[in-house]
Design a protein around this motif. Structure first.
Motif, PDB file in Angstrom:
ATOM      1  N   GLU A 287      -7.900 -28.098 -30.004  1.00 13.97           N
ATOM      2  CA  GLU A 287      -8.654 -27.793 -31.224  1.00 13.97           C
ATOM      3  C   GLU A 287      -9.291 -26.413 -31.121  1.00 13.97           C
ATOM      4  O   GLU A 287      -9.319 -25.646 -32.097  1.00 13.97           O
ATOM      5  N   MET A 288      -9.802 -26.093 -29.937  1.00 19.61           N
ATOM      6  CA  MET A 288     -10.405 -24.777 -29.745  1.00 19.61           C
ATOM      7  C   MET A 288      -9.352 -23.677 -29.878  1.00 19.61           C
ATOM      8  O   MET A 288      -9.594 -22.633 -30.511  1.00 19.61           O
ATOM      9  N   GLN A 289      -8.164 -23.889 -29.294  1.00 22.30           N
ATOM     10  CA  GLN A 289      -7.112 -22.880 -29.401  1.00 22.30           C
ATOM     11  C   GLN A 289      -6.677 -22.709 -30.850  1.00 22.30           C
ATOM     12  O   GLN A 289      -6.457 -21.589 -31.331  1.00 22.30           O
ATOM     13  N   ARG A 290      -6.560 -23.819 -31.568  1.00 12.16           N
ATOM     14  CA  ARG A 290      -6.154 -23.759 -32.974  1.00 12.16           C
ATOM     15  C   ARG A 290      -7.210 -23.033 -33.805  1.00 12.16           C
ATOM     16  O   ARG A 290      -6.877 -22.231 -34.701  1.00 12.16           O
ATOM     17  N   TRP A 291      -8.489 -23.292 -33.517  1.00 12.44           N
ATOM     18  CA  TRP A 291      -9.593 -22.654 -34.247  1.00 12.44           C
ATOM     19  C   TRP A 291      -9.514 -21.126 -34.156  1.00 12.44           C
ATOM     20  O   TRP A 291      -9.815 -20.414 -35.116  1.00 12.44           O
ATOM     21  N   LYS A 292      -9.074 -20.617 -32.980  1.00 10.55           N
ATOM     22  CA  LYS A 292      -9.003 -19.157 -32.805  1.00 10.55           C
ATOM     23  C   LYS A 292      -7.982 -18.489 -33.707  1.00 10.55           C
ATOM     24  O   LYS A 292      -8.051 -17.270 -33.928  1.00 10.55           O
ATOM     25  N   THR A 293      -7.019 -19.281 -34.238  1.00 12.02           N
ATOM     26  CA  THR A 293      -6.001 -18.684 -35.099  1.00 12.02           C
ATOM     27  C   THR A 293      -6.480 -18.499 -36.536  1.00 12.02           C
ATOM     28  O   THR A 293      -5.773 -17.882 -37.340  1.00 12.02           O
ATOM     29  N   HIS A 294      -7.659 -19.037 -36.860  1.00 17.34           N
ATOM     30  CA  HIS A 294      -8.174 -18.860 -38.220  1.00 17.34           C
ATOM     31  C   HIS A 294      -8.416 -17.374 -38.480  1.00 17.34           C
ATOM     32  O   HIS A 294      -8.943 -16.661 -37.610  1.00 17.34           O
ATOM     33  N   PRO A 295      -8.039 -16.867 -39.648  1.00 12.68           N
ATOM     34  CA  PRO A 295      -8.208 -15.430 -39.918  1.00 12.68           C
ATOM     35  C   PRO A 295      -9.620 -14.911 -39.659  1.00 12.68           C
ATOM     36  O   PRO A 295      -9.794 -13.778 -39.190  1.00 12.68           O
ATOM     37  N   SER A 296     -10.649 -15.731 -39.948  1.00 11.37           N
ATOM     38  CA  SER A 296     -12.029 -15.279 -39.767  1.00 11.37           C
ATOM     39  C   SER A 296     -12.424 -15.156 -38.306  1.00 11.37           C
ATOM     40  O   SER A 296     -13.377 -14.443 -37.984  1.00 11.37           O
ATOM     41  N   ILE A 297     -11.722 -15.857 -37.428  1.00 13.59           N
ATOM     42  CA  ILE A 297     -12.005 -15.780 -35.991  1.00 13.59           C
ATOM     43  C   ILE A 297     -11.063 -14.782 -35.326  1.00 13.59           C
ATOM     44  O   ILE A 297     -11.495 -13.921 -34.549  1.00 13.59           O
ATOM     45  N   LYS A 298      -9.806 -14.886 -35.667  1.00  7.41           N
ATOM     46  CA  LYS A 298      -8.792 -14.000 -35.076  1.00  7.41           C
ATOM     47  C   LYS A 298      -9.133 -12.532 -35.303  1.00  7.41           C
ATOM     48  O   LYS A 298      -8.877 -11.677 -34.448  1.00  7.41           O
ATOM     49  N   ALA A 299      -9.750 -12.230 -36.441  1.00  8.57           N
ATOM     50  CA  ALA A 299     -10.090 -10.844 -36.771  1.00  8.57           C
ATOM     51  C   ALA A 299     -11.031 -10.223 -35.744  1.00  8.57           C
ATOM     52  O   ALA A 299     -11.022  -8.992 -35.553  1.00  8.57           O
ATOM     53  N   HIS A 300     -11.835 -11.044 -35.076  1.00  6.83           N
ATOM     54  CA  HIS A 300     -12.789 -10.519 -34.097  1.00  6.83           C
ATOM     55  C   HIS A 300     -12.143 -10.188 -32.750  1.00  6.83           C
ATOM     56  O   HIS A 300     -12.664  -9.352 -32.003  1.00  6.83           O
ATOM     57  N   ILE A 450      -1.642 -36.133 -33.669  1.00  6.35           N
ATOM     58  CA  ILE A 450      -1.955 -34.747 -34.015  1.00  6.35           C
ATOM     59  C   ILE A 450      -0.935 -33.846 -33.341  1.00  6.35           C
ATOM     60  O   ILE A 450      -0.756 -33.894 -32.112  1.00  6.35           O
ATOM     61  N   ALA A 451      -0.250 -33.045 -34.129  1.00  8.60           N
ATOM     62  CA  ALA A 451       0.736 -32.112 -33.582  1.00  8.60           C
ATOM     63  C   ALA A 451       0.087 -30.739 -33.422  1.00  8.60           C
ATOM     64  O   ALA A 451      -0.298 -30.104 -34.412  1.00  8.60           O
ATOM     65  N   TYR A 452      -0.052 -30.310 -32.185  1.00  7.97           N
ATOM     66  CA  TYR A 452      -0.668 -29.011 -31.915  1.00  7.97           C
ATOM     67  C   TYR A 452       0.414 -27.946 -31.694  1.00  7.97           C
ATOM     68  O   TYR A 452       1.431 -28.217 -31.048  1.00  7.97           O
ATOM     69  N   PRO A 453       0.204 -26.743 -32.211  1.00  5.43           N
ATOM     70  CA  PRO A 453       1.198 -25.679 -32.006  1.00  5.43           C
ATOM     71  C   PRO A 453       1.235 -25.215 -30.551  1.00  5.43           C
ATOM     72  O   PRO A 453       0.252 -25.337 -29.817  1.00  5.43           O
ATOM     73  N   LYS A 454       2.385 -24.680 -30.143  1.00  7.98           N
ATOM     74  CA  LYS A 454       2.509 -24.149 -28.791  1.00  7.98           C
ATOM     75  C   LYS A 454       1.703 -22.857 -28.670  1.00  7.98           C
ATOM     76  O   LYS A 454       1.609 -22.078 -29.625  1.00  7.98           O
ATOM     77  N   PRO A 455       1.127 -22.587 -27.501  1.00 15.09           N
ATOM     78  CA  PRO A 455       0.350 -21.351 -27.333  1.00 15.09           C
ATOM     79  C   PRO A 455       1.252 -20.119 -27.382  1.00 15.09           C
ATOM     80  O   PRO A 455       2.417 -20.183 -26.960  1.00 15.09           O
ATOM     81  N   ASP A 456       0.683 -19.025 -27.891  1.00 18.93           N
ATOM     82  CA  ASP A 456       1.469 -17.794 -27.965  1.00 18.93           C
ATOM     83  C   ASP A 456       1.212 -16.863 -26.783  1.00 18.93           C
ATOM     84  O   ASP A 456       1.868 -15.829 -26.647  1.00 18.93           O
ATOM     85  N   ILE A 459      -3.242 -14.981 -28.356  1.00 15.76           N
ATOM     86  CA  ILE A 459      -4.486 -15.506 -28.914  1.00 15.76           C
ATOM     87  C   ILE A 459      -4.762 -16.896 -28.360  1.00 15.76           C
ATOM     88  O   ILE A 459      -5.908 -17.261 -28.071  1.00 15.76           O
ATOM     89  N   THR A 460      -3.710 -17.687 -28.225  1.00 14.83           N
ATOM     90  CA  THR A 460      -3.847 -19.068 -27.746  1.00 14.83           C
ATOM     91  C   THR A 460      -3.152 -19.233 -26.403  1.00 14.83           C
ATOM     92  O   THR A 460      -2.158 -18.542 -26.112  1.00 14.83           O
ATOM     93  N   PHE A 461      -3.662 -20.170 -25.588  1.00 16.53           N
ATOM     94  CA  PHE A 461      -3.186 -20.303 -24.213  1.00 16.53           C
ATOM     95  C   PHE A 461      -3.057 -21.773 -23.836  1.00 16.53           C
ATOM     96  O   PHE A 461      -3.532 -22.668 -24.553  1.00 16.53           O
ATOM     97  N   ASP A 462      -2.416 -22.024 -22.691  1.00 14.97           N
ATOM     98  CA  ASP A 462      -2.318 -23.388 -22.185  1.00 14.97           C
ATOM     99  C   ASP A 462      -3.456 -23.655 -21.197  1.00 14.97           C
ATOM    100  O   ASP A 462      -4.217 -22.752 -20.838  1.00 14.97           O
ATOM    101  N   ARG A 463      -3.554 -24.907 -20.752  1.00 11.84           N
ATOM    102  CA  ARG A 463      -4.655 -25.295 -19.871  1.00 11.84           C
ATOM    103  C   ARG A 463      -4.584 -24.603 -18.509  1.00 11.84           C
ATOM    104  O   ARG A 463      -5.600 -24.126 -17.989  1.00 11.84           O
ATOM    105  N   LEU A 464      -3.394 -24.586 -17.915  1.00  7.56           N
ATOM    106  CA  LEU A 464      -3.311 -24.098 -16.534  1.00  7.56           C
ATOM    107  C   LEU A 464      -3.622 -22.602 -16.438  1.00  7.56           C
ATOM    108  O   LEU A 464      -4.313 -22.170 -15.506  1.00  7.56           O
ATOM    109  N   SER A 465      -3.147 -21.813 -17.396  1.00 10.08           N
ATOM    110  CA  SER A 465      -3.498 -20.386 -17.369  1.00 10.08           C
ATOM    111  C   SER A 465      -4.984 -20.197 -17.635  1.00 10.08           C
ATOM    112  O   SER A 465      -5.599 -19.234 -17.159  1.00 10.08           O
TER     113      SER A 465
END
Length: 560
Positions: A287-300, A450-456, A459-465
């Motif tokens: 959920e946190m990774q998905r939240w970062k993709t929102h335009p209002s957050i990603k812009a920062h 809940i289907a979560y997108p794969k990390p890119d 902006i978004t990452f996996d747990r181990l990294s």
């Protein structure tokens, strides 16, 4: 070998005597130690104080947003600016955004509830502030033992707390002492103060032993997941504080995001989710990774670089759920008790103030020649303090949101915007909660997947990294510090009924279900643990028990 067998073979443990022993070198524990030494200096007396810190140094395990109200640290050190305390970036603006999937609505300044106002506060690294507090404590003569985890509470014959014992070192995965084995040591005190943070391992035991939560509301928790970024200079907005509600969560879960601009082109951002969520398919990390993709957050953060990652459980902080904080021979301070102000999204000032109040009671007792009784003056002092007044003012915040997100938003506006406008500073009603977080999870078959997108990887990452940039490390040969009361429960109940929620609620990839020889089994990757305590809280069967690993293990946060 059991701990009793190890003690019988290698004991007795060496013991050290102090006036006050403090378990935990965070803001609450260090404020307790500092205030004790200040009082001793003012009164021309001596008080021997030591602090045990399981991290490699003070601040290594500290994780918080954080926007800091300087009220308590100013009481502790009126000259903190001259002393070089790392409160460098004043808050310059507040944005409260309600997010939809692609849009955002900013709350007008005139409509902002008082709990979201941060004038006079500072955007900080709480880890850096804690490290500084450790330096001030040592300068006053406090003995700090970093890398030593308090593993056991010691008791006197009359049932009062005698002190603590540190964990043994050099025990192998099989529980047998290795060649490097060193038995733990005992620290005895007239009073022992527990400042372990939310869901403290020993604090939890003390609350149960002395029934400190009897007649209180059920304490509830949230998980906070945080990242630290360095952003391009043209995106830096030093002092800007952003909070978000709404997307990506549905109405069956409570949570929100934070994004704070530090000095030096740094941005700290994260997501907090109440651990009373119902859907076992939910993953707070995702959920946190998905939240970062929102335009209002990603812009920062777009074009920037992620520097750090961490996660920590936090109390929801209602004073109705605050346990009795004193017992024979000791006290609970900071988040070990639950002094956080969730409505203001602040806990460090409350932790420091609670430590100071406890120190004043403990010093008075030691100076009078007392020991091992109840520090009733701590509770009396708290009830007469500005901290109690503040927490009581905001006591209903989380409980309104437990009714529904709409009710939470509406009543936050009523209690912290409308009532103050008509001259009512404290709401005249009190809400209560009797439901513990782990009981709220519903069977997986009843809830939508809940289907979560794969990390890119940008902006978004996996747990181990993510765990890698938390600098987490544990001695590989030690027994797992994440223990099961019954090893059959994860597969028979958690996997069968709840689809194995521990594989999703853990933000560090500690728990995974694998198939071996045609049978499902739970694998515990304890070396990944960032000590967030979520599993100890959220496990629906309360089968997982977090115990202390060897001292010095865990995350080693930098700049967090």
């Amino acid at each position: 070998m059991t701990s009793e067998e190890i003690l019988a073979q290698f004991g007795p443990r060496e013991a050290m005597e102090y006036d006050v022993v403090i378990v935990g070198g965070g803001p609450a524990g260090l404020a307790t130690a500092i205030r004790l030494k200040q009082l001793a200096t003012e009164k021309g007396s001596e008080v021997n104080v030591c602090v045990l810190e399981k991290g490699s140094e003070p601040g290594a395990h500290i994780l918080s947003g954080a926007v800091m109200d300087p009220r308590a640290i100013t009481e502790l050190f009126p000259n903190w600016k001259e002393l070089g305390a790392p409160l460098n970036q004043p808050v310059t603006g507040d944005d409260l955004l309600v997010l939809s999937e692609t849009g955002a609505q900013r709350t007008p300044d005139w409509l902002m509830p008082r709990n979201f106002h941060n004038e006079g506060c500072y955007v900080i690294s709480l880890g850096a502030v804690t490290k500084w507090l450790g330096e001030q404590a040592e300068a006053l003569g406090v003995e700090i033992f970093p890398g030593f985890a308090a593993a056991e509470v010691l008791y006197n014959d009359d049932g009062s707390v005698k002190g603590v014992a540190t964990g043994n070192l050099g025990v192998g995965k099989d529980g047998e002492p290795m060649d490097s084995f060193q038995i733990g040591m005992e620290l005895h005190a007239k009073y022992t103060v527990f400042a372990e943070g939310a869901r403290g391992h020993l604090g939890k035991q003390l609350i149960a032993k002395y029934k400190l939560d009897e007649g209180k509301d059920a304490q509830t928790f949230a998980i906070g997941i945080k990242e630290l970024w360095e952003v391009p200079a043209d995106k830096a907005k030093p002092g800007l504080v952003v909070h978000t509600a709404g997307w990506p969560l549905n109405d069956d879960a409570f949570g929100g995001g934070f994004l704070y601009h530090l000095e030096g082109n740094k941005v700290t951002l994260g997501y907090v989710i109440g651990l009373d969520y119902q859907n076992p398919w939910l993953s707070p990390f995702e959920e946190m990774q998905r939240w970062k993709t929102h335009p209002s957050i990603k812009a920062h953060i777009e074009g920037g670089k992620r520097l750090g990652y961490g996660a920590r459980a936090l109390n929801n902080g209602t004073p109705q759920a605050l346990p009795k904080t004193v017992f024979p021979g000791g006290a609970l301070v900071g988040c070990d008790a639950g002094f956080l102000n969730a409505a203001r999204i602040k806990g460090s000032h409350a932790a420091i103030k609670s430590g100071m109040l406890c120190a004043e009671a403990a010093f008075e007792a030691v100076a009078a020649g007392r020991q091992s009784d109840e520090l009733t003056a701590f509770e009396t002092g708290f009830k007469a303090s500005w901290l109690h007044e503040e927490l009581w003012t905001y006591r209903n915040f989380k409980n309104w949101f437990k009714k529904s997100p709409l009710m939470g938003k509406l009543m936050t506006g009523v209690e912290h915007w409308f009532l103050p406008k008509v001259g009512v500073s404290v709401p005249p009603w009190t809400l209560h909660n009797t439901v513990k977080d782990h009981t709220k999870l519903r069977p997986a078959a009843e809830m939508p997947k809940i289907a979560y997108p794969k990390p890119d990887g940008v902006i978004t990452f996996d747990r181990l990294s993510s765990v890698f940039v938390s600098n987490t490390n544990h001695e590989e040969q030690q027994p797992a510090h994440l223990t099961l009361k019954d090893a059959s429960v994860p597969v028979k109940i958690n996997l069968a009924k709840y689809a194995g929620p521990e594989s999703r609620y853990c933000p560090a990839g500690v728990y995974e279900f694998v198939e071996k020889d045609g049978q499902d089994q739970l694998v515990i990757n304890a070396q990944n643990c960032v000590h967030c305590k979520t599993c100890d809280i959220k496990d629906p069967t309360q089968n997982i028990v977090w115990v202390t690993p060897e001292g010095g293990g865990g995350p080693n946060y930098a700049g967090m």
